[in-house]
Design a protein around this motif. Structure first.
Motif, short mmCIF file in Angstrom:
data_model
loop_
_atom_site.label_atom_id
_atom_site.label_comp_id
_atom_site.label_asym_id
_atom_site.label_seq_id
_atom_site.Cartn_x
_atom_site.Cartn_y
_atom_site.Cartn_z
N TYR A 93 0.83 -1.19 0.00
CA TYR A 93 0.00 0.00 0.00
C TYR A 93 0.88 1.25 0.00
N CYS A 94 0.38 2.30 -0.63
CA CYS A 94 1.01 3.60 -0.45
C CYS A 94 0.04 4.50 0.30
N ALA A 95 0.61 5.47 0.99
CA ALA A 95 -0.16 6.39 1.79
C ALA A 95 0.52 7.74 1.79
N SER A 96 -0.24 8.80 2.01
CA SER A 96 0.34 10.13 1.98
C SER A 96 -0.01 10.93 3.23
N ARG A 97 0.90 11.82 3.58
CA ARG A 97 0.70 12.76 4.67
C ARG A 97 1.17 14.12 4.22
N GLU A 98 0.51 15.16 4.75
CA GLU A 98 0.85 16.51 4.29
C GLU A 98 1.84 17.22 5.21
N ILE A 99 1.65 17.05 6.52
CA ILE A 99 2.39 17.89 7.46
C ILE A 99 3.80 17.38 7.70
N ASP A 100 3.92 16.13 8.05
CA ASP A 100 5.24 15.57 8.27
C ASP A 100 5.23 14.10 7.87
N SER A 101 6.41 13.55 7.73
CA SER A 101 6.50 12.15 7.32
C SER A 101 6.50 11.27 8.57
N SER A 102 6.21 10.02 8.37
CA SER A 102 6.17 9.09 9.49
C SER A 102 6.43 7.68 9.00
N LEU A 103 7.01 6.86 9.89
CA LEU A 103 7.20 5.46 9.58
C LEU A 103 6.03 4.62 10.13
N ASP A 104 5.15 5.27 10.86
CA ASP A 104 4.05 4.60 11.53
C ASP A 104 2.81 4.62 10.65
N PRO A 105 2.32 3.47 10.23
CA PRO A 105 1.14 3.46 9.36
C PRO A 105 -0.08 4.09 10.02
N LEU A 106 -0.14 4.09 11.34
CA LEU A 106 -1.28 4.67 12.04
C LEU A 106 -1.34 6.18 11.88
N MET A 107 -0.24 6.79 11.45
CA MET A 107 -0.22 8.24 11.28
C MET A 107 -0.76 8.68 9.93
N TYR A 108 -1.08 7.75 9.07
CA TYR A 108 -1.55 8.07 7.73
C TYR A 108 -3.06 7.89 7.63
N ARG A 109 -3.69 8.82 6.95
CA ARG A 109 -5.15 8.75 6.77
C ARG A 109 -5.53 8.50 5.32
N ASN A 110 -4.65 8.83 4.39
CA ASN A 110 -4.97 8.70 2.97
C ASN A 110 -4.23 7.50 2.39
N TRP A 111 -4.99 6.49 2.00
CA TRP A 111 -4.42 5.23 1.54
C TRP A 111 -4.95 4.82 0.19
N GLY A 112 -4.14 4.08 -0.55
CA GLY A 112 -4.62 3.39 -1.72
C GLY A 112 -5.20 2.04 -1.33
#
Length: 121
Positions: A93-112
């Motif tokens: 899966y890929c996911a995106s974040r706007e404010i900062d990057s993270s290695l934690d999948p729980l920090m991402y809200r936008n997913w393919g």
């Protein structure tokens, strides 16, 4: 942040290389983009991330045999993995974040929706 669509997953043999693509409907260069994978019965885990500035980070499991890179002309973030192993088998899966990057999948809200990679032994 727009829709994300993964592609490129398929059945490959041990030792093969594969390039996965994450295509965004919006301007992907404005976001930090991570690749994650999930095997049956296991949690979704970090694979690689690229920040807006182009900084990259990799999980130990793929470090040294994978590359994450952006292609602004195609509006994609791609993940190439070499020397594939059966344990690389997962939905990616890929996911995106706007404010900062993270290695934690729980920090991402936008997913393919993911793309299946299967590595045969």
């Amino acid at each position: 942040q727009g829709q994300l669509i993964e592609s490129g997953g398929r059945l490959v043999n041990r030792g093969d290389s594969l390039e996965l693509s994450c295509t965004a409907s919006g301007d992907i260069s404005k976001y930090h983009v991570g690749w994650f994978r999930q095997s049956p019965g296991k949690d979704r885990v970090f694979v690689a991330v690229i920040t807006k500035r182009g900084t990259t980070a990799y999980a130990d499991s793929v470090k040294g045999r994978s590359t994450i890179f952006g292609d602004n002309a195609k509006n994609t973030v791609n993940l190439q993995i070499d020397s594939l192993k059966p344990e690389d088998t997962a939905v990616y899966y890929c996911a995106s974040r706007e404010i900062d990057s993270s290695l934690d999948p729980l920090m991402y809200r936008n997913w393919g929706r993911g793309t299946q990679v299967t590595v045969s032994s």
